[in-house]
Design a protein around this motif. Structure first.
Motif, mmCIF file in Angstrom:
data_model
loop_
_atom_site.group_PDB
_atom_site.id
_atom_site.type_symbol
_atom_site.label_atom_id
_atom_site.label_comp_id
_atom_site.label_asym_id
_atom_site.label_seq_id
_atom_site.Cartn_x
_atom_site.Cartn_y
_atom_site.Cartn_z
ATOM 1 N N ARG A 101 -1.785 -7.831 -5.451
ATOM 2 C CA ARG A 101 -2.347 -8.701 -4.408
ATOM 3 C C ARG A 101 -3.182 -7.924 -3.403
ATOM 4 O O ARG A 101 -4.020 -8.502 -2.698
ATOM 5 N N ALA A 102 -2.984 -6.611 -3.319
ATOM 6 C CA ALA A 102 -3.772 -5.790 -2.392
ATOM 7 C C ALA A 102 -5.070 -5.310 -3.026
ATOM 8 O O ALA A 102 -5.954 -4.804 -2.320
ATOM 9 N N ASN A 103 -5.207 -5.468 -4.329
ATOM 10 C CA ASN A 103 -6.349 -4.902 -5.031
ATOM 11 C C ASN A 103 -7.700 -5.433 -4.572
ATOM 12 O O ASN A 103 -8.597 -4.648 -4.261
ATOM 13 N N PRO A 104 -7.916 -6.751 -4.535
ATOM 14 C CA PRO A 104 -9.256 -7.238 -4.186
ATOM 15 C C PRO A 104 -9.713 -6.772 -2.802
ATOM 16 O O PRO A 104 -10.842 -6.321 -2.639
ATOM 17 N N LEU B 1 0.824 -1.210 0.000
ATOM 18 C CA LEU B 1 0.000 0.000 0.000
ATOM 19 C C LEU B 1 0.856 1.257 0.000
ATOM 20 O O LEU B 1 1.988 1.261 0.507
ATOM 21 N N LEU B 2 0.278 2.320 -0.512
ATOM 22 C CA LEU B 2 0.865 3.649 -0.428
ATOM 23 C C LEU B 2 -0.251 4.611 -0.044
ATOM 24 O O LEU B 2 -1.263 4.710 -0.746
ATOM 25 N N GLY C 241 -9.376 4.552 9.028
ATOM 26 C CA GLY C 241 -9.111 3.278 9.689
ATOM 27 C C GLY C 241 -9.584 2.139 8.809
ATOM 28 O O GLY C 241 -10.721 2.148 8.334
ATOM 29 N N LEU C 242 -8.715 1.170 8.559
ATOM 30 C CA LEU C 242 -9.092 0.035 7.721
ATOM 31 C C LEU C 242 -8.243 -1.173 8.069
ATOM 32 O O LEU C 242 -7.167 -1.041 8.668
ATOM 33 N N ARG C 243 -8.731 -2.335 7.689
ATOM 34 C CA ARG C 243 -7.972 -3.563 7.852
ATOM 35 C C ARG C 243 -7.077 -3.742 6.632
ATOM 36 O O ARG C 243 -7.531 -3.636 5.504
ATOM 37 N N HIS C 244 -5.804 -3.999 6.883
ATOM 38 C CA HIS C 244 -4.856 -4.168 5.780
ATOM 39 C C HIS C 244 -5.327 -5.296 4.876
ATOM 40 O O HIS C 244 -5.621 -6.397 5.347
ATOM 41 N N PRO C 245 -5.436 -5.050 3.573
ATOM 42 C CA PRO C 245 -6.016 -6.060 2.676
ATOM 43 C C PRO C 245 -5.164 -7.312 2.494
ATOM 44 O O PRO C 245 -5.668 -8.322 1.992
ATOM 45 N N VAL D 131 -5.518 6.404 -0.263
ATOM 46 C CA VAL D 131 -4.775 5.143 -0.200
ATOM 47 C C VAL D 131 -4.819 4.455 -1.555
ATOM 48 O O VAL D 131 -5.892 4.307 -2.157
ATOM 49 N N LEU D 132 -3.655 4.024 -2.023
ATOM 50 C CA LEU D 132 -3.555 3.322 -3.300
ATOM 51 C C LEU D 132 -2.885 1.971 -3.079
ATOM 52 O O LEU D 132 -2.058 1.819 -2.173
ATOM 53 N N ALA D 133 -3.247 1.015 -3.913
ATOM 54 C CA ALA D 133 -2.550 -0.268 -3.912
ATOM 55 C C ALA D 133 -1.323 -0.152 -4.807
ATOM 56 O O ALA D 133 -1.385 0.438 -5.882
ATOM 57 N N LYS D 134 -0.197 -0.708 -4.363
ATOM 58 C CA LYS D 134 1.012 -0.723 -5.181
ATOM 59 C C LYS D 134 1.391 -2.143 -5.577
ATOM 60 O O LYS D 134 2.429 -2.344 -6.201
#
Length: 289
Positions: free
Chosen positions: A144-147, A88-89, A268-272, A138-141
């Motif tokens: 595997r974090a996308n879904p 993540l970034l 606040g979020l759960r790390h994907p 927040v962006l996925a880098k």
């Protein structure tokens, strides 16, 4: 901003013309301005951005051109990083720049700046902030974090808090009012009442910000807004619906100001990927006294 737009279809008589020549022929732009529009990303061929002035285009192809002669120079500012790991970034988006490319340019936006700042990364966008809004994005880098990230924002399995300044006091409340695009509105905007196009349910919690939360900020009436849905302009529309539009939000009747007083403050979020609970914050530095 003096954005101008044209849409035309290439006909058989244009078959031997370059793209910049086509644009000059079907709009009132000079070839020089046409090449500038191409360079900035303001030309779409069959809905895809094209930047090659010498491209030949088949008859029947739709061309869209957007040109804003008042665009400022392409920004070169460094985007502050709030959090980064292998997947993540999270960044603190400055106010005044779009999250992603607009009609007229794909060089003046946050993603373009990040591509320049971090050319090693392929970034995936799952939510946006309005151009005048600053704060956490927040962006996925990593694919595997996308879904998981997409599911979190689509299902609202996270806590999103914004800080907003309004012209008068407002007691704690919850607004549950559908939001849709107002048919025929110019400039385009959204609303909770009237002739709405495809209205969707929307819920926002508001409460006055505490003295501790606003310490050091310019004096005023501040609210903390919690989003339960993610509609376009949701906080702005719901506050206008309450008769308390955001200071500086001319589109929705806010009192004049040199800025839009809206900031994506905490997330606040759960790390994907790891499942870790993340609590991210971008202090509202541009609201300081």
């Amino acid at each position: 901003m003096t954005l101008r737009k044209w849409t035309f279809t290439v006909d058989s008589g244009d078959a031997e013309l370059r793209l910049d020549q086509l644009i000059a022929q079907h709009t009132d732009l000079s070839r020089r301005a046409a090449r500038e529009a191409l360079k900035l990303g303001g030309v779409q061929v069959d809905r895809k951005r094209v930047k090659v002035a010498g491209r030949m285009v088949k008859p029947g192809t739709e061309i869209r051109v957007a040109y804003d002669p008042d665009l400022p120079p392409v920004p070169t500012m460094a985007i502050p990083i709030v959090f980064e790991d292998a997947w993540l970034l999270a960044v603190d988006k400055p106010a005044g720049i779009a999250t992603q490319g607009t009609w007229a340019t794909d060089r003046h936006d946050l993603l373009a700046l990040l591509r320049t700042q971090r050319p090693d990364l392929k970034l995936f966008l799952h939510h946006r902030l309005d151009q005048g809004t600053s704060g956490l994005l927040v962006l996925a880098k990593d694919a595997r974090a996308n879904p998981g990230l997409a599911a979190a924002f689509a299902g609202r399995d996270l806590e999103k808090l914004y800080l907003a300044r309004i012209s008068g006091p407002l007691e704690a409340c919850t607004v549950e009012a559908p939001i849709g695009r107002l048919r025929g509105a110019d400039p385009g905007r959204f609303g909770c009442e009237g002739d709405l196009m495809e209205p969707k349910s929307a819920r926002t919690d508001f409460r006055p910000a505490t003295a501790e939360e606003t310490a050091g900020l310019a004096p005023g009436h501040y609210l903390v807004a919690r989003l339960h849905t993610g509609r376009t302009h949701q906080i702005r529309v719901h506050l206008a619906h309450l008769g308390r539009p955001i200071l500086g939000d001319a589109l929705y009747g806010g009192a004049p100001s040199d800025r839009l007083w809206l900031h994506a403050w905490r997330l606040g979020l759960r790390h994907p990927v790891t499942g870790e609970d993340l609590h991210l914050e971008a202090p509202p530095a541009r609201f300081l006294a």
